[in-house]
Every structure is written in structure tokens, then in C-alpha cells.
Design a protein around this motif. Structure first.
Motif, mmCIF file in Angstrom:
data_model
loop_
_atom_site.group_PDB
_atom_site.id
_atom_site.type_symbol
_atom_site.label_atom_id
_atom_site.label_comp_id
_atom_site.label_asym_id
_atom_site.label_seq_id
_atom_site.Cartn_x
_atom_site.Cartn_y
_atom_site.Cartn_z
ATOM 1 N N ILE A 470 0.921 -1.052 0.118
ATOM 2 C CA ILE A 470 -0.036 -0.091 -0.023
ATOM 3 C C ILE A 470 0.955 1.220 0.174
ATOM 4 N N TRP A 471 2.080 1.196 0.781
ATOM 5 C CA TRP A 471 2.794 2.426 0.649
ATOM 6 C C TRP A 471 3.284 2.670 -0.987
ATOM 7 N N ILE A 474 0.648 4.665 -2.288
ATOM 8 C CA ILE A 474 0.542 5.932 -2.059
ATOM 9 C C ILE A 474 1.593 7.003 -2.660
ATOM 10 N N ALA A 475 2.853 6.218 -2.495
ATOM 11 C CA ALA A 475 3.806 7.003 -2.779
ATOM 12 C C ALA A 475 3.872 7.473 -4.345
ATOM 13 N N SER A 478 1.284 9.905 -4.777
ATOM 14 C CA SER A 478 1.802 11.375 -4.425
ATOM 15 C C SER A 478 2.721 11.934 -5.500
ATOM 16 N N TYR A 514 -6.653 6.512 2.878
ATOM 17 C CA TYR A 514 -5.254 6.114 2.782
ATOM 18 C C TYR A 514 -4.682 6.771 1.581
ATOM 19 N N PRO A 518 -2.934 11.659 1.346
ATOM 20 C CA PRO A 518 -1.672 12.191 0.922
ATOM 21 C C PRO A 518 -1.743 12.703 -0.459
ATOM 22 N N MET A 566 3.937 11.396 4.161
ATOM 23 C CA MET A 566 3.962 9.856 4.399
ATOM 24 C C MET A 566 3.979 9.477 5.969
ATOM 25 N N ARG A 570 0.997 7.796 8.071
ATOM 26 C CA ARG A 570 1.345 6.221 8.512
ATOM 27 C C ARG A 570 1.498 6.492 10.038
ATOM 28 N N GLU A 580 -6.015 1.308 8.234
ATOM 29 C CA GLU A 580 -5.751 0.079 7.890
ATOM 30 C C GLU A 580 -6.875 -1.038 7.835
#
Length: 597
Positions: A470-471, A474-475, A478, A514, A518, A566, A570, A580
Motif C-alpha cells: 500500500i505504501w 500511496i508514494a 503522491s 489512505y 496524501p 507519508m 502512517r 488499515e
């Protein structure tokens, strides 16, 4: 060469004509509602990115295309152009108009700078804090236009003091005066209502108040273009002071829902798409984003201090009784500017009280951890929103008199004229109508993608992304919006991506907040180019910067911003919104129309 010059001159009309023609095979070959909606979305997105037409005019295209394609009825699409967002915007603009008219923003900024001191490091931090605080409540454009002339006046006084010190040193050495080091100290008026053109959109940097108003006029030294730098160190100082204003005006707006148009667009889109979720309001947004804003602001200050003032911070903490000539010059100009404001007026006091009340009502409506004032009306749960508080207090500016009637004296009659704190003409000059239309067009597009099934089709195609951490998702999202927003306006960028990212989150079974939070915050990180953001354009016009300076400094601030977002999402965003866990207010499962375009 002449042919290409003419081609470039008429590039806008070529884009306007060729874009719909080149995309026309899409709805003709794929005769579905999804394809027709995608065609409209692509045309609008192309016009927004290239700005072939004004953004607000482009935003009206869905109102034309959707009824013709049979996607939405004309009455239905028209209702999308005025939402709860617009009522909140009206209340906020009422407050901003009064703050700017009566110069309350200038008093707050100067007072904050006086509190931190006049050491160059502290001075930069003071200007950044005051600019960030003001941009939480005012537009970043107005804040930059108000604070930058004060900074420029301080810069000129520092340069003049440095020139005087150098001249005296030369006289002490050889008994002569080096005229080449003397600076022109003539001061001329520099109007704050400069027109800043950013991303092809014309912004009024401050509201144009009627000339007959009694609000104090601002007078600051005009930026000089030549012969103003004694040394490279002085030039670096000017660059750092200028950039700190441009960046802090943008950073401060992150912390409140009303601070930037992108935050407002996200809130309205989210509440429309997920009406059962009552988790996004002024209080919860502030709890999440205020620490993020503080982190970005402090680290950006350290970054700019290192780039332009050096990495030696020890001088900031020395308790030296004798100030340098630079510090004395800085203190004098700031104190003089503050004294010119005089004692706080009744109009400023009333505006300040309403300002505090509005902020308190926003924060306490439904804070989440304790019952808010909205719980006083349990039978009407969800009826009152942040726009309710904004309108209640915003209307007071059209009711409370600006000047109380005076008693008769010396045979003169009483002054019985009734003038309110702000007038409709002043409100109109401050109301960002183009943003209101742009946001309305975004809402119409979002509703059209839902009704046509395009949103579901896009989500089905993005389902394989669920295999990624998931990160990473998101990254990537973004970084994409951070890159796009450098060349397209922030509102247009977030309006394009929200209808895409919402079904993406649903498709990969992730809490939509989530990904959306961001992305929304990173849309404001337009720090690289003068045309990327109105504050950047305003600061750039003062002549201290080159494009490469803004690119070098802005790249670091962009990285700081993305990492801070981030981290915040988080660490404290996850427990605050239970990110989550896939929420009950989102669609329980993703059903897609796989026969789309």
C-alpha cells in the motif's frame, strides 16, 4: 521560422479545435456511456492542463456534453455546480475580506515577526510562521501579496545598513567615501494589488477595496533591480527571504480545510461519494495536518537557512546585547511599520472576535474524541456542517456597523450613516468566482463518471495494483500529482485525479482516505517554478530570484513535503481514521462493468 511563430501564436485555438476532433473516434467506435464520459473527461483534462481556455470556462463543458450524450439531465448536472463547498467558501471570503480591508492581517504578521527577533535566522523563521498562520485562513495569494512588501522593505533596510557600515569602514581606512557602495534610499509606493499570473490564471493578489474606503494604505520601498547587492552573501540573503515567503504561504494552507482550494475540493468530493462517513471535518483534518505542517515548515526553514544563510545556527542562540547594523535596520523598519498601524481599531477588534469564534465553531462542531456542539441537535444529525458556522458568522459582516454614530458637537449634526464592516462590492472583489466554477465543473465530472459507470470500469482495470504494498501505491500517486501540479493548476490537478483514485482504493480494498489524503496534500506542493503557484509568481517579480534558484530550493521542499505527509499519515493518521481497515461506509465489494471502453 515565421510559420512556427504563427503556429505558436495560434496554439490555443489549435488545441481547442484539434483536441475534440482527435478524440472523436473514442465515442464513435465505442458506443457506450463510459466511452462518452471518458471523451468528455479527456477533453476537459486537455484544456485544463494546456489552459487553452480559461479554467472556469472549461469547467462548463460537462454541463454541455453530459446532457447531449445522455449521461445526465441538464437539471441534474446544473445542481452539481453549487454545493455545500460554495456556502463554506462564501463564509470564509466574508471573513477574509474584512481581515484584509481593516489590515488585521498586517498587524498579526508584524507582531509575530517582532516576537521572534531580528537575527536573520530568526527573522526568516518569523516571517515563515506569520505567513503560514495567515494562509491557514486567507488565500495563499493574498498572504504573499501582503507579507512580501514588508519583507522587501526589511531587505532594503538591511542592504542600506550594510552599505553604510562598509562606507564608514572605507572612510576609516583611507579617509574617503566610496560612492560606489552607496545605495539609492529613495522610497516609492509599491502597490500590493499586483496582478499575478500563474498557470494562465489571473489572480488578484489582494482584494481591490474601493478607493473611498478609510482603510490604511500600504507604502513600501520599490524593489530595485540593479546595484543593490554589496556581496554574494547579501544576494543569498535576499533569495532566502523571498523563497521563505513563497513556500510558507503554501505550507500553512495545508493545515485547515479552508486553507486551500484543493482541501475544499477533496472534502466536498469525499462527502459526496461517501455520505455515510462523517469523519472528515475541520477538527479531524486539523488534528491530522497541523503536525505535518509544523514538520514541513521547520525542515523547510532549516533547508533554506542552509542554502542561503549557511549551516551555522549557533549565532541565533547568542545573547548579544549589541545588535549589528543589519539587525538594527531590520528592527527599525518592522517597528515603524507596526507603529504606522496605530492602536487596534474597533473594526479590527470585531473582525478578530468573529475570526476566533469561527475557528472555535469549526473545531468544536464534531471533534470526534468528545461530543461537539452539533450533538445539541440529535434529531438533525449531519444537517449542520462547517458551512453552517461559516455562514452564521459571515453574515455578521454585512450587519455589524463599521462606525458607530457620533454625538453632535459644535452645532454639527449626528453622523447617522450606516456602513457595515464589508460591502457587497468589496465581497465581490474578493470572491474567487473562477475557483467556484472550476470546483463545480469537477463535481459535475465526478458525478458523471459515477452515473456513466466509467468510475467502476477504471477501478476494475486498476485491481492488479492491489498486489503492490500500500505504501508503494500511496508514494506513486503522491509523486505523480506532485509532478503534474508543477505545470497544471492545483485545483485542476486534484479535480482530475480524485475520480480516478477513489475507485482505485475501492478496487484494491483499501480505505479511500489512505490514498486520497496524501494525494490531496501533495497536490499543493508546487514549489519548483514561478508559474506553478501564485505566491511563487509574486515573489519572483521582486527580481531577487532566477528560475534555477526556485528549482533548486523547491526540489528539497518537495521531498520534505512528500516524506512528511507519508510519515504523518502512517504514524498518527492510521489510528485517527483507522486507515488499515476497509470501512463500512465504503462500497462492501467492487462490482465493475467490464464491458467499458
Amino acid at each position: 521560422m515565421g510559420f512556427f511563430t504563427k503556429l505558436w501564436t495560434f496554439r490555443r485555438i489549435l488545441i481547442i479545435v484539434l483536441t475534440p476532433l482527435l478524440l472523436l473516434p473514442l465515442p464513435l467506435l465505442i458506443d457506450t456511456k463510459e466511452a462518452q464520459c471518458a471523451y468528455t473527461l479527456f477533453v476537459v483534462a486537455a484544456y485544463w492542463v494546456t489552459e487553452a481556455m480559461p479554467l472556469a470556462v472549461t469547467a462548463l463543458i460537462p454541463a454541455l456534453m453530459f446532457p447531449l450524450f445522455g449521461i445526465m439531465k441538464s437539471k441534474t448536472v446544473a445542481s452539481a455546480y453549487f454545493k455545500d463547498f460554495h456556502l463554506l467558501l462564501i463564509g470564509v471570503v466574508c471573513l477574509a475580506t474584512s481581515i484584509e480591508k481593516w489590515n488585521l492581517h498586517k498587524r498579526i504578521a508584524l507582531r509575530m515577526v517582532m516576537l521572534v527577533g531580528v537575527n536573520l535566522g530568526w527573522l526568516m523563521l518569523g516571517f515563515m510562521i506569520s505567513s503560514a498562520f495567515l494562509s491557514m485562513w486567507l488565500s495563499n495569494t493574498s498572504t504573499a501579496a501582503m507579507v512580501m512588501p514588508i519583507v522587501e522593505a526589511v531587505i532594503q533596510q538591511i542592504l542600506n545598513a550594510e552599505a553604510g557600515v562598509n562606507a564608514m569602514q572605507m572612510e576609516n581606512m583611507d579617509g574617503t567615501s566610496n560612492l560606489g557602495l552607496q545605495l539609492d534610499e529613495d522610497e516609492v509606493k509599491h502597490e500590493n494589488n499586483t496582478e499575478a499570473v500563474s498557470n494562465g490564471v489571473e489572480h488578484n493578489t489582494v482584494c481591490k477595496i474601493d478607493p473611498e474606503d478609510t482603510s490604511p494604505q500600504r507604502s513600501v520601498p520599490k524593489p530595485e533591480m540593479e546595484g543593490k547587492y554589496i556581496s554574494k552573501k547579501d544576494h543569498m540573503m535576499c533569495k532566502g527571504m523571498s523563497l521563505c515567503i513563497a513556500y510558507s504561504c503554501t505550507i500553512g494552507g495545508l493545515s485547515t480545510i479552508t486553507g486551500t482550494s484543493t482541501n475544499l475540493i477533496f472534502a466536498e468530493h469525499f462527502n459526496n461519494r461517501y455520505p455515510d462517513c462523517q469523519c472528515i471535518n475541520f477538527g479531524t483534518w486539523f488534528v491530522l495536518t497541523f503536525p505535518i505542517t509544523i514538520i514541513i515548515l521547520i525542515l523547510s526553514w532549516v533547508w533554506l537557512h542552509w542554502l542561503y544563510l549557511g549551516f551555522d545556527f549557533s549565532g541565533m542562540f547568542k545573547c548579544a546585547k549589541d545588535k549589528s547594523e543589519k539587525e538594527k535596520a531590520s528592527a527599525k523598519i518592522i517597528e515603524d511599520e507596526y507603529k504606522q498601524l496605530g492602536s487596534i481599531s474597533n473594526q479590527e477588534l470585531v473582525t478578530l472576535v468573529i475570526f476566533i469564534l469561527m475557528a472555535l465553531l469549526w473545531l468544536t462542531r464534531d471533534p470526534g474524541f468528545v461530543p461537539g456542539w452539533s450533538s445539541l441537535f440529535p434529531q438533525y444529525k449531519g444537517y449542520a456542517t462547517d458551512s453552517t458556522a461559516a455562514l452564521i458568522l459571515g453574515l455578521l459582516f454585512f450587519i455589524i456597523p463599521a462606525n458607530m454614530p457620533t454625538n453632535s458637537s459644535c452645532g454639527k449634526n449626528n453622523d447617522l450613516s450606516y456602513t457595515t464592516l464589508i460591502t457587497w462590492k468589496e465581497f465581490q472583489s474578493c470572491m474567487p468566482w473562477q475557483i467556484a466554477l472550476l470546483v463545480g465543473g469537477g463535481f459535475a465530472l465526478a458525478q458523471g463518471t459515477e452515473d456513466s459507470g466509467l468510475s467502476a470500469w477504471v477501478g476494475s482495470k486498476l485491481t492488479p495494483l492491489g498486489s503492490l504494498p500500500i505504501w508503494v501505491t500511496i508514494a506513486v500517486s503522491s509523486l505523480i500529482v506532485t509532478s503534474v501540479t508543477e505545470v497544471a493548476s492545483n485545483p485542476a490537478t486534484i479535480t482530475i485525479f480524485l475520480p480516478i483514485l477513489s475507485p482505485l482504493a475501492e478496487a484494491i480494498n483499501v480505505n479511500p482516505l489512505y490514498i486520497l489524503i496524501p494525494t490531496t496534500l501533495c497536490t499543493s506542493f508546487a514549489f519548483l517554478l514561478p508559474v506553478a503557484n501564485p505566491p511563487n509568481a509574486i515573489v519572483f517579480t521582486y527580481g531577487h530570484l532566477q528560475v534555477i534558484d526556485m528549482v533548486k530550493a523547491g526540489l528539497g521542499v518537495n521531498i520534505i513535503g512528500v516524506l512528511a505527509v507519508m510519515l504523518g499519515v502512517r504514524v498518527w493518521g492510521v489510528p485517527l481514521f483507522d486507515l488499515e481497515t476497509y470501512p463500512s461506509w465504503a462500497p462492501p465489494h467492487f462490482s465493475a462493468n467490464i464491458t467499458g471502453p
